[in-house]
Design a protein around this motif. Sequence first.
Motif, short mmCIF file in Angstrom:
data_model
loop_
_atom_site.label_atom_id
_atom_site.label_comp_id
_atom_site.label_asym_id
_atom_site.label_seq_id
_atom_site.Cartn_x
_atom_site.Cartn_y
_atom_site.Cartn_z
N GLN A 1 0.83 -1.21 0.00
CA GLN A 1 0.00 0.00 0.00
C GLN A 1 0.87 1.26 0.00
N GLN A 2 1.97 1.22 0.75
CA GLN A 2 2.92 2.34 0.70
C GLN A 2 3.44 2.52 -0.72
N ALA A 3 3.72 1.40 -1.37
CA ALA A 3 4.24 1.46 -2.74
C ALA A 3 3.26 2.17 -3.66
N LYS A 4 1.99 1.83 -3.54
CA LYS A 4 0.99 2.45 -4.40
C LYS A 4 0.84 3.93 -4.09
N MET A 5 0.82 4.27 -2.80
CA MET A 5 0.69 5.67 -2.40
C MET A 5 1.84 6.50 -2.98
N TYR A 6 3.08 5.98 -2.83
CA TYR A 6 4.23 6.77 -3.29
C TYR A 6 4.32 6.80 -4.82
N TYR A 7 3.83 5.75 -5.48
CA TYR A 7 3.83 5.84 -6.94
C TYR A 7 2.85 6.90 -7.41
N LEU A 8 1.67 6.92 -6.80
CA LEU A 8 0.70 7.97 -7.14
C LEU A 8 1.28 9.35 -6.86
N GLN A 9 1.99 9.48 -5.74
CA GLN A 9 2.62 10.75 -5.39
C GLN A 9 3.69 11.13 -6.42
N SER A 10 4.41 10.14 -6.95
CA SER A 10 5.43 10.43 -7.96
C SER A 10 4.79 11.02 -9.21
N GLU A 11 3.58 10.56 -9.54
CA GLU A 11 2.89 11.11 -10.71
C GLU A 11 2.46 12.56 -10.48
N VAL A 12 2.14 12.88 -9.23
CA VAL A 12 1.82 14.28 -8.90
C VAL A 12 3.04 15.15 -9.16
N PHE A 13 4.22 14.72 -8.69
CA PHE A 13 5.45 15.49 -8.93
C PHE A 13 5.77 15.56 -10.42
N ARG A 14 5.51 14.47 -11.12
CA ARG A 14 5.83 14.44 -12.55
C ARG A 14 5.04 15.50 -13.31
N LYS A 15 3.77 15.66 -12.94
CA LYS A 15 2.95 16.69 -13.59
C LYS A 15 3.33 18.09 -13.11
N SER A 16 3.64 18.19 -11.81
CA SER A 16 4.01 19.50 -11.26
C SER A 16 5.29 20.03 -11.87
N ASN A 17 6.13 19.09 -12.35
CA ASN A 17 7.45 19.45 -12.85
C ASN A 17 7.44 19.88 -14.32
N VAL A 18 6.29 19.74 -14.97
CA VAL A 18 6.21 20.10 -16.39
C VAL A 18 6.09 21.61 -16.54
N MET A 19 6.94 22.19 -17.38
CA MET A 19 6.88 23.62 -17.64
C MET A 19 5.77 23.90 -18.65
N PRO A 20 4.90 24.88 -18.39
CA PRO A 20 3.84 25.22 -19.34
C PRO A 20 4.41 25.56 -20.72
N ASN A 21 3.73 25.08 -21.76
CA ASN A 21 4.10 25.36 -23.16
C ASN A 21 5.48 24.81 -23.54
N SER A 22 6.01 23.88 -22.73
CA SER A 22 7.31 23.31 -23.07
C SER A 22 7.12 22.06 -23.92
#
Length: 412
Positions: free
Chosen positions: A151-172
């Motif tokens: 369950q920790q694994a799933k939680m942290y993988y979902l969290q990694s996807e949040v960071f992945r989207k947060s890290n995208v520069m607009p219009n890049s």
Amino acid sequence: MTDEQFLKIFSQQKDGIDLEKIVPDAVNNDVFVKFANKSLDNTMQEVINYALDGKKEISYSLLFQICDFTPEEQQYIALNKTAEQIQESLPEFMELRFANLPYLTHLVGFINHADKIHQGRERGTIGLPMMEAQQLYQESQAYESILKPSQQAKMYYLQSEVFRKSNVMPNSYGEGPACESELQCLLKALVNSDDLKIVTCCHDRLKSQSKNVNSQTFSNNTNNIIAAYKRVLAKTKAPDEKYRANKKLASLYWDKTEPKQLSKNLDPKDKANLRWSAYYLKQAYENAPKNNCISTLNDMLKIYRFLNNPQMIFNVKKERLNYLPAQDKINASIDLAAEMPDKFTPKDIEGIWSSLKKAKISDESKYILGQKYIEFLPKITKDKEYIHRIEQDFQQTSTNPLLVLKRKKRSR
């Protein structure tokens, strides 16, 4: 529980004064207490799993049943509220209900936390702002104590996807390197997971970083990735998952050998890694869908050539014949017999000719293969009597269809 124990506890009415008589019997019954605790734990795990799947309504519904609110309490909760307002206020009332049970209070908070993670993943291409994503990550760590490793694994993988989207520069164009927090989440997911989907996603994401500033992250964690796939294999019984996990393991050991630098003078470490790669390919082949058998055998063949293992090269090539159509199978059999004649008995050699004569292929194909078989026979066998017999048989029974030109009429 025996039938007598079950009836003693459950056959009586459960309200008022009767309940006071039943409870002591239940509490003093070790079998019942273990059963009740196990049932409660199973329900808690379901609550967590539904929350991680983004189904908070089901999680809240399960907890609501455990709350066992009386009709009067339910009426008070719903007083002057719409259905939506009731849903919003329920967590607060649940926390009050579980005020003396910290684990359950924590669980109510986790449902809300998991919902925030899912919202962050679904907010277009930008996810949450990085500051909010970091705050969510800090909160995730506070819930580790109530989660099992998977369950920790799933939680942290979902969290990694949040960071992945947060890290995208607009219009890049394209994605930049993963941020440090995303990498931490991926690694936490990886070392705790036995789920093939999560392990594969972490593997692929980490490997994609090998060409940028995080290039060492993948190579430094190869053993963690290998361990994760082995956990998958220890858990799963599904042939398709066994096939895919073993293929991934084979590729990881192959990558360890630095294939671009491979030569005939392999050092012991490279040889060991190649042997492990071949081992996992064999396990993959045992579970491979039919359409993937030839590609798996081809990967195996490549490794045995580097290892210079003639016997396994022959075994793999011979096994590969089973997946070829009749014409290709006969053609490849002739090539293999000519390449490794010492591996073929007289019966095997005769079997190729017999298969050719029985094959349901065109006359032209049969004639071409017959010519090839006869021309290759001196390489395949030293039995001159057999060679002469086959030549005679071919001349007497075969007419050359290649000399005939035909064209089908086409309707206008």
